[in-house]
Design a protein around this motif. Structure first.
Motif, mmCIF file in Angstrom:
data_model
loop_
_atom_site.group_PDB
_atom_site.id
_atom_site.type_symbol
_atom_site.label_atom_id
_atom_site.label_comp_id
_atom_site.label_asym_id
_atom_site.label_seq_id
_atom_site.Cartn_x
_atom_site.Cartn_y
_atom_site.Cartn_z
ATOM 1 N N ASP A 59 0.827 -1.210 0.000
ATOM 2 C CA ASP A 59 0.000 0.000 0.000
ATOM 3 C C ASP A 59 0.861 1.261 0.000
ATOM 4 N N ILE A 62 1.894 1.710 -3.582
ATOM 5 C CA ILE A 62 0.732 2.162 -4.365
ATOM 6 C C ILE A 62 0.450 3.642 -4.100
ATOM 7 N N ARG A 94 -4.506 -3.270 -8.403
ATOM 8 C CA ARG A 94 -4.847 -1.870 -8.136
ATOM 9 C C ARG A 94 -4.389 -0.930 -9.249
#
Length: 295
Positions: A59, A62, A94
């Motif tokens: 994350d 990202i 994603r």
């Protein structure tokens, strides 16, 4: 899309992300002339004792890509890692991009498919990945041409990826005071690793080398960038003109003293599947196997 002159040596923008749980460094590699980027050796978090998967490290990557408005074109695995789980499919879900690894992933899949007693439904042809790289293959990150070099020895599928004046060496080399990676996993070979390291050291002296792991030997701060000249002069395992025979003797004796990586059992089962978990059972539950006396 603009391209760089064939004689130009591009300097990609490289940002490292250190994962203290596994001492892994993941990278965002950006084309300086566009928003295109690649991610190298991402991490998926696991609490092995609890059997819990999370994505904090992925994350973070990202979020950085989104904050900078970048376009993810490639997710690169330098090899099938035995000490951390790949976060590539999560990032891909994603942000898109193609997932690539060395063609000898098929050797790894065949070897560990047997060790983990996988059934015939487990494909051993590398089809879980979008691209299988052969030695010398090239691919584009924006206008940058990246090149994959086969550097086996730690595993049969290890590749070094050269992007402009930067090279991502996986576990082929560590920082000069860290030496080199072990060569005693199935399919590993110390002599082959020495030869592969020489391929890396044959790159121009000012080539920036980016490590996949660092353990801060002797208490120094974690570091992950060096260059070819530094490695040739100061690497404690291969620098200063050490011979292949010297390296093989040292590496073999050293490897015999090492414990298995703490996460080798979940890592191999997941990473040989391109970062995906084994398929769930008939009740929808997912399990990892422990091969007793199998490694």
């Amino acid at each position: 899309m603009s391209t760089y002159p064939s004689n130009a040596r591009v300097e990609p923008e490289v940002k490292g992300f250190f994962d203290p749980a596994t001492n892994t460094i993941s990278y965002i590699v950006k084309d300086p002339g566009s928003t295109s980027c690649a991610v190298v050796d991402s991490v998926m978090d696991i609490d092995y004792a609890a059997g819990r998967i999370t994505y904090d490290h992925a994350d973070e990557i990202i979020a950085d890509i989104e904050a900078r408005g970048l376009t993810l074109e490639w997710l690169i695995e330098t090899h099938v890692h035995a000490d951390h789980l790949s976060g590539a499919p999560y990032i891909q879900s994603r942000l898109g991009g193609k997932l690539g690894i060395g063609r000898n992933i098929t050797v790894i899949q065949e070897t560990f498919g047997k060790i983990f007693n996988e059934g015939t439904e487990f494909q051993r042809d590398g089809s879980q990945f979008d691209r299988l790289f052969d030695d010398g293959d090239t691919y584009q990150i924006g206008a940058m041409t990246a090149r994959a070099i086969h550097t086996p020895g730690h595993t049969p599928a290890c590749m070094t990826h050269v992007v402009g004046n930067a090279a991502f060496v996986g576990d082929t080399l560590f920082m000069p005071d860290g030496g080199s990676a072990r060569a005693d996993f199935p399919g590993g070979d110390a002599g082959t690793l020495y030869d592969s390291i020489q391929k890396v050291l044959a790159l121009p002296d000012d080539t920036r080398l980016f490590m996949c792991h660092d353990y801060g030997p002797n208490g120094r701060d974690i570091a992950w960038e060096t260059n070819v000249a530094d490695e040739k002069a100061h690497n404690i395992h291969v620098g200063g003109g050490k011979t292949k025979e010297e390296f093989v003797t040292f590496r073999t004796e050293r490897d015999a003293q090492l414990d298995m990586p703490k996460l080798i059992i979940p890592s191999l089962q997941v990473n040989m599947r391109a970062g995906n978990m084994p398929p769930p059972d008939k009740d929808g539950k997912t399990f990892l196997k422990v091969p007793v006396n199998g490694l």
